[in-house]
Design an enzyme around this catalytic site. Structure first.
Site, PDB file in Angstrom:
ATOM      1  N   ARG A 122     -16.882  45.304  57.064  1.00 41.95           N
ATOM      2  CA  ARG A 122     -16.280  44.017  57.492  1.00 41.95           C
ATOM      3  C   ARG A 122     -15.060  44.310  58.562  1.00 41.95           C
ATOM      4  O   ARG A 122     -13.805  44.322  58.254  1.00 41.95           O
ATOM      5  CB  ARG A 122     -15.550  43.430  56.223  1.00 41.95           C
ATOM      6  N   GLN A 127     -18.382  41.655  63.269  1.00 41.31           N
ATOM      7  CA  GLN A 127     -18.385  40.248  62.699  1.00 41.31           C
ATOM      8  C   GLN A 127     -19.620  39.690  63.238  1.00 41.31           C
ATOM      9  O   GLN A 127     -20.241  38.896  62.758  1.00 41.31           O
ATOM     10  CB  GLN A 127     -16.976  39.600  63.173  1.00 41.31           C
ATOM     11  N   ASP A 130     -22.549  40.116  61.310  1.00 35.41           N
ATOM     12  CA  ASP A 130     -22.394  40.178  59.706  1.00 35.41           C
ATOM     13  C   ASP A 130     -23.325  39.210  59.119  1.00 35.41           C
ATOM     14  O   ASP A 130     -22.791  37.981  59.087  1.00 35.41           O
ATOM     15  CB  ASP A 130     -21.117  40.134  59.649  1.00 35.41           C
ATOM     16  N   SER A 133     -21.393  37.158  56.144  1.00 34.25           N
ATOM     17  CA  SER A 133     -20.490  35.925  56.509  1.00 34.25           C
ATOM     18  C   SER A 133     -21.414  34.942  57.023  1.00 34.25           C
ATOM     19  O   SER A 133     -21.125  33.702  56.698  1.00 34.25           O
ATOM     20  CB  SER A 133     -19.785  36.543  57.831  1.00 34.25           C
ATOM     21  N   TYR A 227     -11.995  43.362  50.221  1.00 32.65           N
ATOM     22  CA  TYR A 227     -12.683  42.766  49.000  1.00 32.65           C
ATOM     23  C   TYR A 227     -11.655  42.623  47.741  1.00 32.65           C
ATOM     24  O   TYR A 227     -10.869  43.389  47.642  1.00 32.65           O
ATOM     25  CB  TYR A 227     -13.757  43.712  48.628  1.00 32.65           C
TER      26      TYR A 227
HETATM   27  P1  NAD Z   1     -16.908  38.095  48.352  1.00 34.64           P
HETATM   28  O1  NAD Z   1     -18.040  37.348  48.305  1.00 34.64           O
HETATM   29  O2  NAD Z   1     -17.108  39.465  47.931  1.00 34.64           O
HETATM   30  O3  NAD Z   1     -15.934  37.393  47.319  1.00 34.64           O
HETATM   31  C1  NAD Z   1     -15.580  35.819  47.327  1.00 34.64           C
HETATM   32  C2  NAD Z   1     -14.302  35.804  47.000  1.00 34.64           C
HETATM   33  O4  NAD Z   1     -14.081  35.898  45.530  1.00 34.64           O
HETATM   34  C3  NAD Z   1     -13.275  36.713  47.686  1.00 34.64           C
HETATM   35  O5  NAD Z   1     -12.335  35.813  48.434  1.00 34.64           O
HETATM   36  C4  NAD Z   1     -12.613  37.484  46.258  1.00 34.64           C
HETATM   37  O6  NAD Z   1     -11.184  37.973  46.343  1.00 34.64           O
HETATM   38  C5  NAD Z   1     -12.775  36.256  45.371  1.00 34.64           C
HETATM   39  N1  NAD Z   1     -12.777  37.024  43.993  1.00 34.64           N
HETATM   40  C6  NAD Z   1     -13.035  37.676  43.369  1.00 34.64           C
HETATM   41  N2  NAD Z   1     -12.852  37.836  41.972  1.00 34.64           N
HETATM   42  C7  NAD Z   1     -12.031  36.975  41.663  1.00 34.64           C
HETATM   43  C8  NAD Z   1     -11.646  36.441  40.487  1.00 34.64           C
HETATM   44  N3  NAD Z   1     -11.566  37.061  39.401  1.00 34.64           N
HETATM   45  N4  NAD Z   1     -10.762  35.058  40.733  1.00 34.64           N
HETATM   46  C9  NAD Z   1     -10.808  34.521  41.994  1.00 34.64           C
HETATM   47  N5  NAD Z   1     -11.489  34.930  43.086  1.00 34.64           N
HETATM   48  C10 NAD Z   1     -11.843  36.186  43.006  1.00 34.64           C
HETATM   49  O7  NAD Z   1     -15.967  37.930  49.506  1.00 34.64           O
HETATM   50  P2  NAD Z   1     -16.329  37.480  51.046  1.00 34.64           P
HETATM   51  O8  NAD Z   1     -16.355  36.355  51.358  1.00 34.64           O
HETATM   52  O9  NAD Z   1     -17.336  38.505  51.456  1.00 34.64           O
HETATM   53  O10 NAD Z   1     -15.134  38.125  51.793  1.00 34.64           O
HETATM   54  C11 NAD Z   1     -14.473  39.462  51.382  1.00 34.64           C
HETATM   55  C12 NAD Z   1     -13.587  39.830  52.440  1.00 34.64           C
HETATM   56  O11 NAD Z   1     -14.015  40.419  53.583  1.00 34.64           O
HETATM   57  C13 NAD Z   1     -12.270  38.942  52.947  1.00 34.64           C
HETATM   58  O12 NAD Z   1     -11.232  39.405  52.819  1.00 34.64           O
HETATM   59  C14 NAD Z   1     -12.724  38.303  54.287  1.00 34.64           C
HETATM   60  O13 NAD Z   1     -11.743  37.841  55.111  1.00 34.64           O
HETATM   61  C15 NAD Z   1     -13.198  39.648  54.814  1.00 34.64           C
HETATM   62  N6  NAD Z   1     -14.221  39.344  55.945  1.00 34.64           N
HETATM   63  C16 NAD Z   1     -13.976  40.152  56.862  1.00 34.64           C
HETATM   64  C17 NAD Z   1     -14.866  40.211  58.073  1.00 34.64           C
HETATM   65  C18 NAD Z   1     -14.718  40.771  59.247  1.00 34.64           C
HETATM   66  O14 NAD Z   1     -13.723  41.193  59.720  1.00 34.64           O
HETATM   67  N7  NAD Z   1     -15.829  41.044  59.984  1.00 34.64           N
HETATM   68  C19 NAD Z   1     -16.005  39.366  57.812  1.00 34.64           C
HETATM   69  C20 NAD Z   1     -16.468  38.776  56.515  1.00 34.64           C
HETATM   70  C21 NAD Z   1     -15.169  38.817  55.714  1.00 34.64           C
END
Ligand code: NAD
Length: 376
Positions: A122, A127, A130, A133, A227
């Site tokens: 990530r 990106q 990905d 995403s 995460y």
């Molecule tokens: P994910 O699908 O793993 O989880 C979805 C969301 O659920 C997350 O925001 C997580 O904090 C939340 N969560 C977990 N347990 C929880 C709980 N008990 N109660 C409430 N919420 C809870 O997450 P994702 O969408 O894959 O994103 C994860 C991270 O990666 C984020 O910080 C996102 O900004 C980052 N990201 C970065 C890039 C990049 O820079 N290329 C791309 C995609 C995502």
């Protein structure tokens, strides 16, 4: 390089790993693209269209696998597909190797090189490749559309001669990629939106989309790579106490919370759902990972005996197969550009962060350290 695209075989999978636009660009870069006949149909991409873009159409599955130097897929291969893969070919596919090390072992045994599409780091550079995403964006949007369809109320506020209709109240749990898209979509439809995440860093993003962030006074659970970490028992109890009040007054709750490599956390126990109004809706995007709602039935949409509709449908991105495929395909193109040299020859450089993160098997071995640990 010969790039092959098979037909997806998992029931309900309507996406295809490459669409015509990408085929055209890859062929323009002197790659050969072979597509199994009918592979694009679920995504409204006909053999004729793919052929016109420069692909060769192959009617035989066996012949397609036999030709592939690089095979691009969406769903992890099943046993029959693993057997078809040619030794020393490269497979790019969703694979969930930390949760499914047996697949990694089987591919290593067959001397297939696996780049797991779900293991893209990530980072900003990665990106564009990905798929987690791109597909989560689609799932977040789709979840809100499903909620609006199942809810027997309007989403927007309306002031009409026939009276004033208040806006729907939507609560989004988990504000990662899918959650943020769900918030944006619900706002566009005119709902009043609240959102909650254990990572407090997302508060600003939630607010910038016009939603209210639900503050709960517990430890921040931001883990590595952006995460979330799993919460402790006391924090879980406090979280449930506050969320119960917000859930009870919501018309629709969209849950998206996940923790990498773990079962999705249960945020909506049965007693919390029972306190929702009759006619309310829960859409559980994490259904396939165990579900954020205790009452979710994976792959089903049903109305409970107390009148709450719970949607636990699988594979929401496949329901919007045209754009889900277009985005997946663009991710694949960017990945191929990243791992080929100027003569379009595949070079998997393990000192590269993206390759290091995605490379699971090579030369008959499971080479990814974290996967090797669980695959023993
Ligand atoms: P994910 O699908 O793993 O989880 C979805 C969301 O659920 C997350 O925001 C997580 O904090 C939340 N969560 C977990 N347990 C929880 C709980 N008990 N109660 C409430 N919420 C809870 O997450 P994702 O969408 O894959 O994103 C994860 C991270 O990666 C984020 O910080 C996102 O900004 C980052 N990201 C970065 C890039 C990049 O820079 N290329 C791309 C995609 C995502």
């Amino acid at each position: 390089m010969i790039i092959a695209i098979p037909r997806e075989t998992v029931p309900g999978e309507r996406r295809v790993a490459l669409v015509a636009e990408s085929v055209k660009r890859l062929v323009g870069r002197k790659h050969e693209v072979v597509v199994e006949s009918g592979a694009g149909l679920g995504a409204e991409c006909s053999d004729e269209e793919l052929h016109a873009a420069g692909a060769r159409i192959e009617p035989s599955t066996d012949a397609l696998y036999a030709k592939a130097e690089v095979l691009l897929k969406i769903q992890p291969p099943d046993d029959a597909e693993v057997e078809r893969l040619k030794p020393d070919s490269v497979l790019v596919s969703l694979a969930y190797p930390l949760a499914n090390p047996a697949l990694a072992r089987a591919l290593a045994k067959r001397r297939v090189t696996l780049l797991a599409a779900d293991m893209v780091p990530r980072t900003t550079l990665a990106q564009m490749m990905d798929v987690l995403s791109s597909q989560a964006t689609i799932a977040g949007y789709r979840a809100v559309v499903l909620a609006s369809e199942a809810l027997p109320r309007l989403f927007p506020m309306l002031m009409t001669a026939a009276g004033t209709i208040p806006p729907a109240k939507v609560l989004v749990l988990g504000a990662g990629v899918a959650g943020l898209q769900a918030i944006a979509t619900a706002r566009r439809l005119g709902a009043v939106v609240e959102a909650y995440d254990v990572r407090k860093v997302v508060k600003e993003q939630v607010e910038s989309l016009g939603a209210r962030f639900v503050n709960i006074d517990i430890e921040d659970a931001a883990g590595s790579g952006g995460y979330a970490k799993e919460l402790g028992e006391e924090a879980k109890r406090k979280q449930a106490e506050v969320l119960a009040q917000h859930v009870a007054k919501s018309d629709a709750v969209i849950t998206t919370a996940q923790i990498p490599g773990r079962r999705a956390p249960v945020l909506l126990p049965a007693d919390m759902v029972r306190r929702m109004k009759s006619g309310s809706v829960v859409v559980d995007i994490a259904a396939e990972q165990g579900g954020n709602c205790e009452l979710t039935r994976v792959g089903e949409r049903y109305r409970t005996d107390f009148g709450v509709t719970i949607v636990g449908e699988r594979n929401l991105p496949a329901q919007l197969s045209v754009h889900a495929s277009a985005m997946y395909s663009r991710n694949m193109e960017k990945l191929l550009a990243h791992v080929t040299d100027k003569d379009n020859v595949l070079k998997l450089d393990v000192s590269d962060e993206i390759v290091k993160g995605m490379l699971i098997t090579r030369g008959g071995e499971v080479v990814h350290p974290a996967v090797a640990d669980v695959a023993m």
